[in-house]
Design an enzyme around this catalytic site. Structure first.
Site: not given
Lengths: 227, 230
Positions: A57-58
């Site tokens: 998700e980064n």
């Protein structure tokens, strides 16, 4: 050693067995987000030719294996801070795009850790009031919006208390989100009837799983396979 | 015609930030965190800050230079688990912390950068993060109002830049930098490599220089930008 002294074969590494079993949840072609901790170990069971797109998700799709420090790129980590590698065809994007992907239904599967899972699929995995409150990060969106949400966790906590319960007592991450749970003892589905046993770990009896589960455990007809 | 030169020394760019400012800070862990700008902010002893940042870095680095020295009043964030000092400051009431779902933080920033006052979402409605938030009905669905975030200043870390402030990023050092670079009254970007005008091809530009006010070339890539050995 005489025959009557032979110890029943117990899994040498129940956690390793759980991780290997959970890896089989990933179907070819899926976009998958593996939560921080145990779920990331699933990567070790995905071969170099297995078609899957791991999302972190980064801001990356197409996450490759983790790298030792001496080979790491200082600008390339996963959401847990591990240094990862790119695989051919991977892409990088900002946090808004990353969660647009999650919320809009492009994430086929997420595999998350848990403090508690309730028989209605409620998940608590981000906060223990007074003891652990670092913030939920991306867990709420992953649990609420991935098309399939599975949990990987030890069946009981360190004190031996069941993590699978009638109701969560800790603050929720998402309500009614969890569809399947992989533990060191069993594979359990969350169904309209509640927890339903699908598989037992090798050397673990149905009675042991039932005993370790803090809510009624439904047994389907027929034999329970082992993993 | 030619595009203006916005290059500026860090000390000068940071000097204009007043005490009490709301400051957005890019970065997710080490990648994308503007450590040099943060160090300058601490060196100039700016106080009573409100920070908006995904995480609180690790103890002793990045925004912790500001938190540990009592310069931060409020932190809007998603996860501070790698900074025990920030957790202690929160638990002891020395800083006020507002937690936000990670993608919703990104979206609130994006809304702020896009000139939108708020957004509607169902994310977190079943959690304690919904406490006190306004609920509206749209097409029969209950949704939560999340207000947009804008800041007085955004501190951005870019890989490459040109003097006009066009920015390009590296790998997972993007994270919150592109949306934050659009969402502040004054946008200050540090860049590892400064190229001449035209050196960054128009197709490579991820943040148009129009959004950037000050471009600070980095003198060196210090140790804190490097690989963390845990």
């Amino acid at each position: 050693m005489s025959a009557d002294k032979i110890v029943p074969l117990k899994p040498a590494d129940p956690r390793g067995r759980m991780v290997a079993r959970a890896a089989r949840e990933i179907a070819p072609g899926m976009v998958v987000n593996l939560g921080i901790g145990l779920p990331t170990q699933v990567v070790d069971h995905l071969g170099p030719d297995f078609p899957v797109c791991l999302h972190t998700e980064n801001g990356m799709a197409g996450v490759g294996p983790t790298l030792p420090h001496e080979l790491a790129d200082r600008n390339l980590i996963d959401a847990g801070g591990a240094y990862v590698s790119p695989i051919p065809g991977c892409s990088y994007f900002d946090s808004a795009t990353s969660f647009a992907l999650v919320r809009s239904g492009r994430l086929d599967l997420t595999m998350l850790g848990a403090f508690e899972v309730a028989e209605n699929g409620d998940l608590a995995n981000w906060k223990i009031p007074g003891r652990f409150s670092p913030g939920a990060g991306g867990a709420i969106e992953l649990a609420q919006k991935a098309l399939r949400v599975v949990v990987m966790t030890t069946h009981c906590d360190r004190k031996g208390n069941p993590k699978l319960k009638r109701r969560c007592t800790l603050p929720l991450t998402a309500a009614g989100a969890v569809m399947r749970i992989f533990t060191d003892l069993a594979v359990i589905d969350v169904t309209p009837a509640g927890f339903t046993l699908r598989e037992c770990a090798q050397g673990v009896s149905v009675a042991e799983v039932t005993e370790a589960t803090g809510a009624p455990l439904h047994l389907p007809e027929g034999d329970i396979p082992t993993f | 015609m030619r595009l203006s030169d916005k290059t500026c020394a860090m000390a000068e760019a940071v000097a204009a930030i007043p005490d009490g400012a709301t400051v957005m800070v890019g970065g997710f862990g080490v990648p994308g965190t503007p450590f040099a700008l943060l160090a300058e902010l601490a060196r100039q002893d700016k106080r009573e800050l409100t920070l908006i940042k995904n995480d609180a870095n690790e103890t002793g680095t990045g925004v912790d230079l500001l938190i540990a020295s009592g310069r931060v009043r409020r932190l809007i964030t998603t996860h501070i688990g790698l900074n025990a000092n920030a957790i202690a400051a929160m638990n002891e009431g020395r800083i006020e912390v507002e937690f936000c779902a990670q993608g919703i933080l990104a979206e609130r920033v994006r809304a702020g950068g896009a000139g939108l006052p708020a957004l509607l979402t169902d994310i977190g409605m079943q959690t304690e993060l919904s406490a006190g938030k306004q609920i509206v009905q749209v097409d029969g669905r209950c949704l939560m109002v999340e207000t947009a975030l804008r800041a007085d200043v955004a501190l951005i870390h870019a890989d490459r830049a040109d003097p006009f402030g066009n920015l390009a990023y590296r790998a997972t050092a993007r994270n919150f930098n592109p949306p934050m670079a659009m969402a502040a009254t004054t946008v200050i970007a540090e860049a590892e490599v400064l190229l001449p005008l035209g050196g960054l091809a128009p197709d490579e530009v991820e943040t148009p220089g129009v959004f950037v006010d000050h471009l600070c070339p980095m003198a060196e890539i210090t140790e804190e930008y490097g690989v963390v050995r845990r």
